[in-house]
Write a protein that holds these residues in place. Structure first.
Motif, PDB file in Angstrom:
ATOM      1  N   ALA A 289       0.827  -1.206   0.000  1.00 18.15           N
ATOM      2  CA  ALA A 289       0.000   0.000   0.000  1.00 18.15           C
ATOM      3  C   ALA A 289       0.861   1.255   0.000  1.00 18.15           C
ATOM      4  O   ALA A 289       0.584   2.220  -0.737  1.00 18.15           O
ATOM      5  N   ARG A 290       1.900   1.274   0.822  1.00 14.94           N
ATOM      6  CA  ARG A 290       2.794   2.439   0.860  1.00 14.94           C
ATOM      7  C   ARG A 290       3.513   2.619  -0.467  1.00 14.94           C
ATOM      8  O   ARG A 290       3.666   3.746  -0.965  1.00 14.94           O
ATOM      9  N   ARG A 291       3.958   1.506  -1.038  1.00 14.76           N
ATOM     10  CA  ARG A 291       4.656   1.557  -2.322  1.00 14.76           C
ATOM     11  C   ARG A 291       3.760   2.149  -3.404  1.00 14.76           C
ATOM     12  O   ARG A 291       4.189   3.003  -4.193  1.00 14.76           O
ATOM     13  N   ALA A 292       2.519   1.675  -3.473  1.00 13.13           N
ATOM     14  CA  ALA A 292       1.599   2.139  -4.515  1.00 13.13           C
ATOM     15  C   ALA A 292       1.382   3.646  -4.425  1.00 13.13           C
ATOM     16  O   ALA A 292       1.375   4.356  -5.444  1.00 13.13           O
ATOM     17  N   LYS A 293       1.218   4.150  -3.207  1.00 18.01           N
ATOM     18  CA  LYS A 293       0.973   5.579  -3.030  1.00 18.01           C
ATOM     19  C   LYS A 293       2.203   6.411  -3.400  1.00 18.01           C
ATOM     20  O   LYS A 293       2.084   7.439  -4.089  1.00 18.01           O
ATOM     21  N   PHE A 354      10.145   2.718   1.020  1.00 14.16           N
ATOM     22  CA  PHE A 354       8.773   2.887   1.500  1.00 14.16           C
ATOM     23  C   PHE A 354       8.594   2.207   2.850  1.00 14.16           C
ATOM     24  O   PHE A 354       7.567   1.597   3.156  1.00 14.16           O
ATOM     25  N   THR A 355       9.633   2.365   3.693  1.00 15.95           N
ATOM     26  CA  THR A 355       9.600   1.785   5.039  1.00 15.95           C
ATOM     27  C   THR A 355       9.249   2.823   6.107  1.00 15.95           C
ATOM     28  O   THR A 355       9.508   2.603   7.286  1.00 15.95           O
ATOM     29  N   ALA A 356       8.689   3.966   5.699  1.00 12.85           N
ATOM     30  CA  ALA A 356       8.226   4.958   6.674  1.00 12.85           C
ATOM     31  C   ALA A 356       6.819   4.606   7.144  1.00 12.85           C
ATOM     32  O   ALA A 356       6.126   3.796   6.527  1.00 12.85           O
ATOM     33  N   THR A 357       6.398   5.234   8.222  1.00  9.31           N
ATOM     34  CA  THR A 357       5.031   5.011   8.721  1.00  9.31           C
ATOM     35  C   THR A 357       4.015   5.552   7.720  1.00  9.31           C
ATOM     36  O   THR A 357       4.331   6.383   6.859  1.00  9.31           O
ATOM     37  N   GLU A 359       1.730   7.665   8.291  1.00  6.58           N
ATOM     38  CA  GLU A 359       1.619   9.118   8.484  1.00  6.58           C
ATOM     39  C   GLU A 359       2.713   9.860   7.741  1.00  6.58           C
ATOM     40  O   GLU A 359       2.465  10.881   7.079  1.00  6.58           O
ATOM     41  N   ARG A 360       3.945   9.357   7.798  1.00  6.92           N
ATOM     42  CA  ARG A 360       5.061  10.014   7.104  1.00  6.92           C
ATOM     43  C   ARG A 360       4.956   9.832   5.591  1.00  6.92           C
ATOM     44  O   ARG A 360       5.308  10.730   4.816  1.00  6.92           O
ATOM     45  N   VAL A 361       4.479   8.686   5.137  1.00  2.00           N
ATOM     46  CA  VAL A 361       4.271   8.491   3.707  1.00  2.00           C
ATOM     47  C   VAL A 361       3.225   9.481   3.203  1.00  2.00           C
ATOM     48  O   VAL A 361       3.398  10.118   2.154  1.00  2.00           O
ATOM     49  N   ASP A 362       2.141   9.643   3.954  1.00  2.00           N
ATOM     50  CA  ASP A 362       1.111  10.601   3.552  1.00  2.00           C
ATOM     51  C   ASP A 362       1.668  12.037   3.519  1.00  2.00           C
ATOM     52  O   ASP A 362       1.274  12.832   2.649  1.00  2.00           O
TER      53      ASP A 362
END
Length: 369
Positions: A289-293, A354-357, A359-362
């Motif tokens: 999910a983080r990667r896709a965003k 993409f190993t951030a939380t 919240e940080r990814v957003d």
């Protein structure tokens, strides 16, 4: 004659060069989004924590070879998840994190001055460090023909790749195995990202120990695995090496003399992690999910993403010098790793973890928009 300090022969530690860019990113009103290092940020699975607590009473010395139950868990996991068959307990050795093993392996196997070590053109810097420490020559290349008449004593593979996320197909892996066996070169495959796959054409990345690659024989082959990424165990330093029993035996003999032993409680925790696939699948979904965003946001900001079908990184470029891209991101409070850290071939890319939380990814998404 004054001796040459080993530290003077080693390449510069890459992350020391990121200090000023990190300071720029931290100056952002909402703080830094650090996507430069692939360190886990999600909790260590409860099943692992419970196993560690249960093994906390551990007054005696552990053995270097490790618990039979832990080694069997490594074998079972390789067969269950990756189709590797036929391994015995004498073909597996727990180690204190894969980085330590990668850096020390050439010297522990008697490789030294006059020998040659090969590793990928884009690669984890520790392969070069291992060559420097033992005094061997090193060659970064993806082409076997580049060795010419020289026969490397050791050849590193890394699939899925750090930093690019490239996955090598079975046919290529088989060709490299055959090439090494014909020349007596030890082939060592760093497979720490084997379960971090996203968009591979041929399905899941394949271990060099899979029978379709090695023909059912581990002769002249080792594979290195880590639980840091799969199971959020970077702080536990849990890894293992598997393959050719004779080479594993050599490593064991040296490591016994050096007292390199994985602590007993960690061995129990490692078994618990390998026996449990549920937490790994949950973590895989989080990263997906983080990667896709992040991928969508980078593309929207004018980046191109190359390879990146696996691993925990996006290999991104704006077709400019990587330090210019690092600076552009730092001005937006985002820290990425310059591709030059991984070889000259990476000079126009950055590695975005993409190993951030969440919240940080957003936060990064908003800044890239």
């Amino acid at each position: 004659m004054a001796r040459t300090r080993v530290s003077e022969r080693l390449p510069e530690f890459p992350w020391d060069r990121l200090t000023t860019y990190a300071a720029r990113a931290r100056a952002h009103p909402d703080g830094i989004v650090d996507l430069s290092v692939g360190t886990p940020v999600d909790p260590t699975p409860s099943v692992v924590q419970e196993a560690l607590r249960g093994a906390a009473d551990s007054p005696g010395y552990p053995t270097t070879i490790g618990l039979a139950s832990t080694r069997q868990a490594c074998i079972d996991w390789l067969e269950r998840r990756h189709g590797v068959t036929g391994l015995g307990l004498d073909q597996v050795l727990p180690v204190i994190g894969s980085k330590e093993l990668i850096a020390s392996m050439p010297g522990h196997l008697g490789i030294g001055p006059g020998d040659l070590i090969g590793y990928p053109e884009l690669s984890y810097p520790t392969y070069e460090v291992g060559a420097v420490l033992c005094g061997a020559d090193a060659l970064a290349t993806d082409a076997l023909t580049a060795f010419g008449p020289q026969v490397p004593a050791l050849l590193w593979l890394n699939s899925p790749s750090n930093p690019s996320g490239r996955v090598l197909p079975v046919e290529h892996l088989r060709k490299v195995v055959d090439w090494c066996r014909e020349r007596g070169t030890l082939l060592v495959s760093d497979e720490c990202y084997l379960e971090c796959a996203w968009e591979t054409e041929d399905g899941w990345p394949v271990s060099v120990l899979h029978p379709d690659v090695c023909g059912g024989s581990t002769e002249g082959i080792l594979a290195v695995h880590s639980l840091s990424k799969r199971s959020n165990l970077a702080g536990y330093r849990c890894a293992f090496v598997a393959g050719d029993a004779a080479v594993v035996g050599e490593l064991l003999a040296v490591r016994k003399n050096l007292g390199l032993q994985m602590p007993g409680p960690q061995q129990v925790a490692m078994k618990a992690a390998l026996d449990d696939d549920a937490h790994a699948l949950e973590q895989h979904a989080r990263y997906a999910a983080r990667r896709a965003k992040l991928r969508e946001a980078l593309l929207g900001a004018g980046f191109r993403i190359d390879h990146s079908e696996a691993s925990l990184y996006l290999w991104a470029t704006r077709d400019e010098d990587c330090w210019e891209t690092v600076a552009w991101l730092a001005d937006r409070g985002i820290l990425a790793a310059p591709g030059i850290f991984y070889g000259a071939a990476g000079s126009r890319h950055v590695r975005v973890a993409f190993t951030a939380t969440d919240e940080r990814v957003d936060a990064a998404l908003a800044r890239l928009a």
